[in-house]
Design an enzyme around this catalytic site. Structure first.
Site, mmCIF file in Angstrom:
data_model
loop_
_atom_site.group_PDB
_atom_site.id
_atom_site.type_symbol
_atom_site.label_atom_id
_atom_site.label_comp_id
_atom_site.label_asym_id
_atom_site.label_seq_id
_atom_site.Cartn_x
_atom_site.Cartn_y
_atom_site.Cartn_z
ATOM 1 N N ARG A 167 -11.767 24.330 -6.561
ATOM 2 C CA ARG A 167 -10.671 25.155 -6.059
ATOM 3 C C ARG A 167 -9.366 24.457 -6.432
ATOM 4 O O ARG A 167 -9.273 23.237 -6.279
ATOM 5 C CB ARG A 167 -10.788 25.267 -4.533
ATOM 6 C CG ARG A 167 -9.775 26.205 -3.901
ATOM 7 C CD ARG A 167 -9.847 26.168 -2.381
ATOM 8 N NE ARG A 167 -8.816 25.291 -1.834
ATOM 9 C CZ ARG A 167 -8.382 25.332 -0.565
ATOM 10 N NH1 ARG A 167 -8.910 26.192 0.297
ATOM 11 N NH2 ARG A 167 -7.453 24.504 -0.142
ATOM 12 N N TYR B 101 0.669 25.447 2.589
ATOM 13 C CA TYR B 101 -0.635 25.395 3.251
ATOM 14 C C TYR B 101 -1.731 25.419 2.191
ATOM 15 O O TYR B 101 -1.670 26.180 1.227
ATOM 16 C CB TYR B 101 -0.806 26.589 4.192
ATOM 17 C CG TYR B 101 -2.046 26.451 5.054
ATOM 18 C CD1 TYR B 101 -2.005 25.695 6.218
ATOM 19 C CD2 TYR B 101 -3.248 27.030 4.684
ATOM 20 C CE1 TYR B 101 -3.126 25.530 7.000
ATOM 21 C CE2 TYR B 101 -4.388 26.873 5.456
ATOM 22 C CZ TYR B 101 -4.320 26.126 6.618
ATOM 23 O OH TYR B 101 -5.441 25.959 7.383
ATOM 24 N N ASP C 242 -7.400 29.912 -3.207
ATOM 25 C CA ASP C 242 -7.327 30.420 -1.837
ATOM 26 C C ASP C 242 -5.890 30.831 -1.545
ATOM 27 O O ASP C 242 -4.979 30.001 -1.634
ATOM 28 C CB ASP C 242 -7.764 29.289 -0.874
ATOM 29 C CG ASP C 242 -8.032 29.765 0.540
ATOM 30 O OD1 ASP C 242 -7.586 30.888 0.878
ATOM 31 O OD2 ASP C 242 -8.676 29.013 1.304
ATOM 32 N N HIS D 16 -5.030 32.106 1.411
ATOM 33 C CA HIS D 16 -4.847 31.866 2.853
ATOM 34 C C HIS D 16 -4.164 33.017 3.584
ATOM 35 O O HIS D 16 -3.245 32.793 4.380
ATOM 36 C CB HIS D 16 -4.063 30.559 3.067
ATOM 37 C CG HIS D 16 -4.891 29.348 2.750
ATOM 38 N ND1 HIS D 16 -4.671 28.554 1.653
ATOM 39 C CD2 HIS D 16 -5.955 28.816 3.370
ATOM 40 C CE1 HIS D 16 -5.565 27.586 1.618
ATOM 41 N NE2 HIS D 16 -6.360 27.724 2.650
ATOM 42 N N GLU E 235 -9.726 33.872 -2.865
ATOM 43 C CA GLU E 235 -10.130 33.868 -1.458
ATOM 44 C C GLU E 235 -8.996 34.295 -0.534
ATOM 45 O O GLU E 235 -7.835 33.941 -0.764
ATOM 46 C CB GLU E 235 -10.570 32.442 -1.115
ATOM 47 C CG GLU E 235 -10.911 32.214 0.338
ATOM 48 C CD GLU E 235 -11.175 30.749 0.631
ATOM 49 O OE1 GLU E 235 -11.448 29.979 -0.314
ATOM 50 O OE2 GLU E 235 -11.098 30.375 1.797
ATOM 51 N N GLU F 84 -13.913 33.317 6.272
ATOM 52 C CA GLU F 84 -14.069 32.038 6.982
ATOM 53 C C GLU F 84 -13.660 32.152 8.446
ATOM 54 O O GLU F 84 -14.118 31.368 9.264
ATOM 55 C CB GLU F 84 -13.304 30.914 6.270
ATOM 56 C CG GLU F 84 -11.795 31.047 6.329
ATOM 57 C CD GLU F 84 -11.076 29.957 5.538
ATOM 58 O OE1 GLU F 84 -11.565 29.576 4.468
ATOM 59 O OE2 GLU F 84 -10.026 29.498 6.008
ATOM 60 N N ARG G 171 -17.565 34.576 3.368
ATOM 61 C CA ARG G 171 -17.325 33.155 3.682
ATOM 62 C C ARG G 171 -17.667 32.757 5.111
ATOM 63 O O ARG G 171 -17.310 31.668 5.564
ATOM 64 C CB ARG G 171 -15.873 32.805 3.377
ATOM 65 C CG ARG G 171 -15.683 32.833 1.914
ATOM 66 C CD ARG G 171 -14.573 32.069 1.303
ATOM 67 N NE ARG G 171 -13.976 30.967 2.018
ATOM 68 C CZ ARG G 171 -14.421 29.706 1.988
ATOM 69 N NH1 ARG G 171 -15.512 29.405 1.310
ATOM 70 N NH2 ARG G 171 -13.776 28.765 2.645
ATOM 71 N N GLU H 36 -18.511 25.535 -0.015
ATOM 72 C CA GLU H 36 -17.347 24.660 -0.024
ATOM 73 C C GLU H 36 -17.762 23.282 0.496
ATOM 74 O O GLU H 36 -18.523 23.180 1.459
ATOM 75 C CB GLU H 36 -16.252 25.248 0.874
ATOM 76 C CG GLU H 36 -14.953 24.461 0.869
ATOM 77 C CD GLU H 36 -13.866 25.119 1.727
ATOM 78 O OE1 GLU H 36 -14.208 25.961 2.573
ATOM 79 O OE2 GLU H 36 -12.678 24.797 1.530
ATOM 80 N N TRP I 121 1.029 38.037 8.232
ATOM 81 C CA TRP I 121 -0.262 37.396 8.448
ATOM 82 C C TRP I 121 -0.518 37.180 9.903
ATOM 83 O O TRP I 121 0.284 37.293 10.748
ATOM 84 C CB TRP I 121 -0.382 36.055 7.723
ATOM 85 C CG TRP I 121 0.777 35.184 7.896
ATOM 86 C CD1 TRP I 121 1.050 34.374 8.974
ATOM 87 C CD2 TRP I 121 1.877 35.016 7.004
ATOM 88 N NE1 TRP I 121 2.219 33.722 8.797
ATOM 89 C CE2 TRP I 121 2.758 34.092 7.600
ATOM 90 C CE3 TRP I 121 2.196 35.558 5.765
ATOM 91 C CZ2 TRP I 121 3.935 33.691 6.983
ATOM 92 C CZ3 TRP I 121 3.362 35.155 5.179
ATOM 93 C CH2 TRP I 121 4.242 34.234 5.775
HETATM 94 O O1 EZ4 Z 1 -7.696 26.726 6.354
HETATM 95 O O2 EZ4 Z 1 -10.449 24.772 7.475
HETATM 96 O O3 EZ4 Z 1 -11.082 27.452 2.455
HETATM 97 N N1 EZ4 Z 1 -10.735 26.680 3.258
HETATM 98 C C1 EZ4 Z 1 -9.723 26.852 4.096
HETATM 99 C C2 EZ4 Z 1 -9.542 25.772 5.129
HETATM 100 C C3 EZ4 Z 1 -9.046 26.324 6.450
HETATM 101 C C4 EZ4 Z 1 -9.174 25.294 7.539
HETATM 102 C C5 EZ4 Z 1 -8.871 25.914 8.888
HETATM 103 O O4 EZ4 Z 1 -9.256 25.074 9.912
HETATM 104 O O5 EZ4 Z 1 -9.019 27.811 4.045
HETATM 105 O O6 EZ4 Z 1 -8.697 24.816 4.651
HETATM 106 CO CO CO Z 2 -9.996 29.331 2.950
#
Ligand code: EZ4
Ligand code: CO
Length: 402
Positions: free
Chosen positions: A147, A159, A210, A212, A236, A262, A283, A339, A402
């Site tokens: 990733r 982030y 990702d 997020h 993702e 997730e 996920r 992951e 979000w």
């Molecule tokens: O943001 O585990 O794909 N992985 C992620 C992680 C999550 C954290 C949240 O606790 O997006 O980094």
């Molecule tokens: Co993620």
């Protein structure tokens, strides 16, 4: 066999982890992960105050019945705190049964379907150049899938761009940090990042990214389309998934494979996504998705819709979850990828484990049960410390989207 004792253990060897340990009258015990990043003590209380008393005296071999009892019996169904608590009990019961029957848990789940579990790690960099270099270090370690995340110029902290090289901890001590976000700035950098990675390392490595949950559906569609030349394994969390229908728009605009889930608590968070083939990878994880028992339901539902699994496995999921996920991944037919962010040395010391990494694959090992233990004498050196995930705001201070 009867359950005689249920302990809820909190430790912070680098980050907070909540663990359940269920003991039986035959001396066999099992452990389960109950860690919910930033809300750890809520799950600890749910287990200690409300679940533990109901488990004493039950037969730990009745895994399915206990799952139904905790899920349906509570009246208040679903939600991350509830499902994490149920997930922890479920993991511990599979661990007990494996140990009592002297087999690794994957044998109880139908046996191995594959030789190993393909994993991906996180290559991060503050700049595109640093992220490209980080990919090379993962390839040198044998990873087949990486990733890639880079800092966004003009934003202070992004982030998903980890602070450590091999482990990834987005939570910070004290009250929640506040990050700034700009979709325009972000979208201007990601295609270049993947162009550079492909140029440097060719087509053989699987690349993942990702977002997020930061984009609107149409922005995600555009990003997916712009990334098509670089053939990602997945994009993702392109958009927040509370509104499953939103993925229709993303899907209409791109053939980049999509992953989400997730933060899902049960299969009911994903039924429309699966029924309409709006995603490619689910996920959901053992710890936040109600344990191995419920993840089997979710994976089976996904399999019917050509969707494979890609369990969350960041550093805030303890080695107990990692082990449980690996037994699960090894056994199911529609496994996609796992992951794998490593834990700190202190965390590994608290949780000695049988799983091993070689040549881009993890294997859960053949120890009976899950193959993970909990060392109280080490755990006690690391008391709980309040920590939160960061809050994200647009540059004008709003939190819309979000
Ligand atoms: O943001 O585990 O794909 N992985 C992620 C992680 C999550 C954290 C949240 O606790 O997006 O980094
Ligand atoms: Co993620």
């Amino acid at each position: 066999m009867k359950i005689t004792d249920v302990e809820v253990l909190v430790t912070s060897p680098g980050r907070n982890f909540v663990t359940i340990r269920i003991r039986t009258d035959e001396g066999v015990y099992g452990i389960g992960d109950a860690t919910l990043n930033g809300r750890e003590l809520a799950v600890a209380s749910y287990l200690r105050d409300h679940v533990a008393p109901c488990l004493i005296g039950r037969n730990p071999f009745q895994i399915e019945d206990i799952w139904q009892y905790l899920y349906r019996g509570a009246y208040w169904r679903r939600g991350p705190v509830t499902m994490t608590a149920i997930g922890a009990v479920d993991m511990a019961l599979w661990d007990i049964k494996g140990k009592a029957l002297n087999v690794p848990v994957y044998e109880l789940l139908g046996g191995a379907s594959r030789n190993g579990v393909m994993v991906y790690g996180h290559a991060n960099g503050q700049s595109v150049g640093e992220a490209v270099e980080a990919v090379g270090r993962y390839l040198d370690m044998g990873y087949k899938a990486v990733r890639v995340q880079a800092g966004v110029p003009g934003l202070k902290g992004t982030y998903g761009v980890g602070r450590g090289e091999l482990f990834y901890e987005p939570a910070g001590e004290g009250l929640p940090a506040e990050d700034a976000w700009s979709t325009e700035k972000y979208l201007a950098t990601v295609p270049e990042l993947f162009a550079r990675v492909r140029e440097e390392y060719g087509r053989d490595v699987h690349l993942l990214h990702d977002a997020h949950h930061r984009l609107t559906p149409i922005e995600a569609g555009r990003l997916g389309r712009e990334l098509e030349p670089y053939a990602l394994f997945w994009l993702e969390d392109a958009v927040p998934a509370e509104q499953q229908e939103a993925f229709r728009i993303v899907r209409q605009h791109t053939t980049t494979p999509l992953a989400v889930g997730e933060i899902f608590s049960t299969i009911h968070d994903a039924t429309l996504l699966l029924r309409e083939n709006l995603i490619d990878y689910l996920r959901m994880t053992v710890v936040h998705g109600g344990g191995i028992t419920h993840l089997r339901t979710a994976a089976a539902y996904a399999a019917v819709h050509h969707v494979r699994t890609g369990c969350h496995g960041a550093t805030d999921l303890s080695p107990v979850t990692m082990a449980a996920a690996l037994h699960f991944d090894l056994s199911i037919p529609n496994f996609g990828i796992q992951e794998y962010m490593r834990h700190t040395a202190e965390t590994d010391e608290v949780f000695p484990h049988a799983y091993t990494f070689a040549d881009g694959y993890l294997h859960p090992g053949d120890a009976p049960g899950l193959g993970v233990d909990y060392r109280d004498e080490v755990a006690e050196r690391f008391p709980y410390r309040r920590a939160y995930l960061p809050v994200s705001r647009l540059e004008d201070g709003t939190m819309f989207n979000w």
